[in-house]
Design an enzyme around this catalytic site. Structure first.
Site, mmCIF file in Angstrom:
data_model
loop_
_atom_site.group_PDB
_atom_site.id
_atom_site.type_symbol
_atom_site.label_atom_id
_atom_site.label_comp_id
_atom_site.label_asym_id
_atom_site.label_seq_id
_atom_site.Cartn_x
_atom_site.Cartn_y
_atom_site.Cartn_z
ATOM 1 N N CYS A 1 1.051 -1.278 0.017
ATOM 2 C CA CYS A 1 0.037 0.219 -0.128
ATOM 3 C C CYS A 1 0.953 1.225 -0.094
ATOM 4 C CB CYS A 1 -1.028 0.157 1.196
ATOM 5 S SG CYS A 1 -0.157 -0.774 2.790
ATOM 6 N N HIS B 1 -3.136 5.932 4.554
ATOM 7 C CA HIS B 1 -1.746 6.194 4.800
ATOM 8 C C HIS B 1 -1.241 7.443 4.223
ATOM 9 C CE1 HIS B 1 -1.853 2.077 5.730
ATOM 10 N NE2 HIS B 1 -1.039 1.403 4.916
HETATM 11 N N1 NAP Z 1 -4.975 -3.616 3.957
HETATM 12 C C1 NAP Z 1 -4.162 -3.146 3.268
HETATM 13 O O1 NAP Z 1 -4.077 -1.814 3.152
HETATM 14 C C2 NAP Z 1 -3.446 -3.881 2.201
HETATM 15 C C3 NAP Z 1 -2.969 -3.003 1.009
HETATM 16 C C4 NAP Z 1 -2.206 -3.937 0.144
HETATM 17 C C5 NAP Z 1 -2.000 -5.211 0.376
HETATM 18 N N2 NAP Z 1 -2.729 -6.118 1.228
HETATM 19 C C6 NAP Z 1 -2.860 -7.602 1.274
HETATM 20 O O2 NAP Z 1 -4.064 -8.070 1.003
HETATM 21 C C7 NAP Z 1 -4.235 -9.334 1.886
HETATM 22 C C8 NAP Z 1 -5.535 -9.064 2.448
HETATM 23 O O3 NAP Z 1 -5.580 -8.019 3.402
HETATM 24 P P1 NAP Z 1 -6.558 -7.637 4.351
HETATM 25 O O4 NAP Z 1 -6.427 -6.322 4.973
HETATM 26 O O5 NAP Z 1 -8.173 -7.582 3.420
HETATM 27 O O6 NAP Z 1 -6.949 -8.670 5.333
HETATM 28 P P2 NAP Z 1 -8.215 -9.228 6.231
HETATM 29 O O7 NAP Z 1 -9.186 -7.947 6.473
HETATM 30 O O8 NAP Z 1 -7.803 -9.700 7.557
HETATM 31 O O9 NAP Z 1 -8.794 -10.289 5.372
HETATM 32 C C9 NAP Z 1 -8.246 -11.510 5.048
HETATM 33 C C10 NAP Z 1 -9.246 -12.114 3.988
HETATM 34 O O10 NAP Z 1 -8.724 -13.369 3.754
HETATM 35 C C11 NAP Z 1 -9.346 -14.547 4.110
HETATM 36 N N3 NAP Z 1 -8.583 -15.511 4.224
HETATM 37 C C12 NAP Z 1 -7.564 -15.671 4.874
HETATM 38 N N4 NAP Z 1 -6.890 -16.742 5.095
HETATM 39 C C13 NAP Z 1 -7.727 -17.613 4.324
HETATM 40 C C14 NAP Z 1 -7.586 -18.924 3.971
HETATM 41 N N5 NAP Z 1 -6.871 -19.824 4.109
HETATM 42 N N6 NAP Z 1 -8.545 -19.467 2.917
HETATM 43 C C15 NAP Z 1 -9.355 -18.763 2.572
HETATM 44 N N7 NAP Z 1 -9.520 -17.281 2.836
HETATM 45 C C16 NAP Z 1 -8.627 -17.027 3.679
HETATM 46 C C17 NAP Z 1 -10.190 -13.949 4.955
HETATM 47 O O11 NAP Z 1 -11.275 -15.112 5.103
HETATM 48 P P3 NAP Z 1 -12.184 -15.291 6.458
HETATM 49 O O12 NAP Z 1 -12.994 -13.971 6.668
HETATM 50 O O13 NAP Z 1 -12.986 -16.338 6.179
HETATM 51 O O14 NAP Z 1 -11.176 -15.435 7.499
HETATM 52 C C18 NAP Z 1 -10.555 -12.589 4.667
HETATM 53 O O15 NAP Z 1 -11.705 -12.427 3.653
HETATM 54 C C19 NAP Z 1 -3.007 -9.401 2.557
HETATM 55 O O16 NAP Z 1 -2.175 -10.098 2.061
HETATM 56 C C20 NAP Z 1 -2.394 -8.060 2.590
HETATM 57 O O17 NAP Z 1 -1.062 -8.157 2.998
HETATM 58 C C21 NAP Z 1 -3.436 -5.289 2.373
#
Ligand code: NAP
Length: 340
Positions: A130, A243
């Site tokens: 991000c 951010h």
């Molecule tokens: N947040 C940011 O600003 C940002 C920016 C760039 C990249 N990212 C990346 O994007 C990704 C997601 O981030 P987020 O912020 O959205 O996280 P989050 O809010 O914690 O959501 C995680 C998601 O992944 C699913 N998940 C986790 N483990 C899984 C598995 N084994 N099988 C199937 N589904 C699974 C979860 O499903 P359940 O609800 O069923 O657990 C949920 O839908 C990460 O890799 C993060 O590093 C995030």
């Protein structure tokens, strides 16, 4: 004729925004599947005016689906991205797993849209961290004009960058400090985040920098120019979304602050808000839900011959993740996977 789209991680912070942005930008979707872990099976998410039920990623067959937007973290990505790719579905991945793989393009469409063409080597395209996305959107037009030599970045990163658990921790800890019936000890973050700032994001590396700081450096080089030197200090702050980055840029050629402001006003994805008066700049609260990368406080660095300072702010769940991924899907559709 539209696309068959999968959103993996649809119950998460980024996945939900992906669904919002696909609907807002009227991405040509013929069919959509929303996936999460087994524990969320059947839970509901919104897509425009529709409500969709989530399916289990573990048992989902990607055969016949065109594009999968992944936002599930590196561990699950390691299992499911190669599976989806081998079943003929192009994966646009938000985790850090493939970002540094020379066979996988790392793309911010305002900067290196043509790199998308390299998707076919693995059927995977990576989305940057991000903090990198908003930084390179602002640096690119300035680099084109005056060639950047070195960038010094200090970030102020919101808790949503650590997923929905990060947001819950700030919310619960803040409430527990006002109403101390039960303590909320640090869990997602290494120190108390409510009413505090933490100079530590991701793991420590041998040389003392954190992985988050390393990512900013390596990703900027891969997306924009390997010759640019980048050094960063990444800090978590008690803000829910948005951010910020205080950025010092040293150029090879002189660039006047007024010209820099004019260049950034015209640059794709950038929005300049820069008045030298109370409130004449952007703070995270104003950027939430927006597409733009906002640039404020543009000024000459009086300690360098060719230096500028600026303040860069963006919605980390949008340009930092979901919006950028959908923009990549748009470029992929226009350049590589044409329909109709
Ligand atoms: N947040 C940011 O600003 C940002 C920016 C760039 C990249 N990212 C990346 O994007 C990704 C997601 O981030 P987020 O912020 O959205 O996280 P989050 O809010 O914690 O959501 C995680 C998601 O992944 C699913 N998940 C986790 N483990 C899984 C598995 N084994 N099988 C199937 N589904 C699974 C979860 O499903 P359940 O609800 O069923 O657990 C949920 O839908 C990460 O890799 C993060 O590093 C995030």
């Amino acid at each position: 004729m539209g696309y068959k789209i999968v959103v993996a991680g649809a119950t998460g912070n980024v996945g939900r925004e992906m669904l919002n942005i696909l609907a807002e930008r009227e991405f040509p979707v013929d069919e959509i599947a929303v996936l999460a872990s087994r524990k969320s099976l059947g839970s509901q998410v919104s897509f425009g005016d529709r409500t969709l039920k989530t399916r289990d990623l573990d048992t989902f067959d990607f055969t016949g689906w065109d594009i999968a937007l992944f936002a599930i973290g590196s561990e699950a990505t390691k299992i499911h991205a190669p599976r989806a790719a081998s079943q003929g579905c192009v994966v646009i991945d938000n985790s850090s797993l493939y970002r540094y793989d020379p066979e996988v393009p790392l793309v911010v469409p305002e900067v290196n849209a043509d790199a998308v063409m390299g998707y076919a080597r693995k059927n995977i395209i990576a989305n940057p961290n991000c903090s990198t996305a908003q930084l390179v959107v602002a640096l690119k037009p300035l680099h084109d004009r005056a060639r950047i030599k070195r960038v010094v970045v200090s970030t102020y990163q919101s808790v949503s960058g650590a997923g929905k658990e990060g947001m819950d921790e700030l919310w619960d800890q803040t409430k527990s400090i006002y109403n101390p019936v039960s303590e909320v000890p640090p869990k997602k973050f290494p120190r108390q985040i409510a009413f505090n700032v933490i100079p530590h994001i991701d793991t420590f590396m041998e040389d003392g920098q954190t992985k988050e700081e390393w990512k900013l450096m390596v990703e900027t080089k891969k997306i924009l120019d390997p010759a640019i030197k980048v050094t960063a200090t990444c800090v978590r702050v008690p803000v829910f979304v948005g951010h910020c980055e205080a950025v010092n840029i040293e150029f090879h050629d002189f660039l006047d602050e007024d010209e820099a402001r004019d260049i950034l006003r015209e640059a794709p994805g950038c929005m300049v808000i820069d008045k030298r008066e109370d409130g004449g700049y952007i703070t995270p609260i104003e950027c939430v839900g927006e597409y733009a990368t906002f640039i404020s406080r543009i000024r000459q660095d009086q300690t360098l011959d060719n230096g500028l300072n600026m303040w860069i702010v963006s919605d980390n769940l949008r340009k930092g993740a979901a919006l950028n991924a959908v923009q990549i899907a748009e470029v992929l559709g226009q350049k590589c996977l044409k329909k109709g």
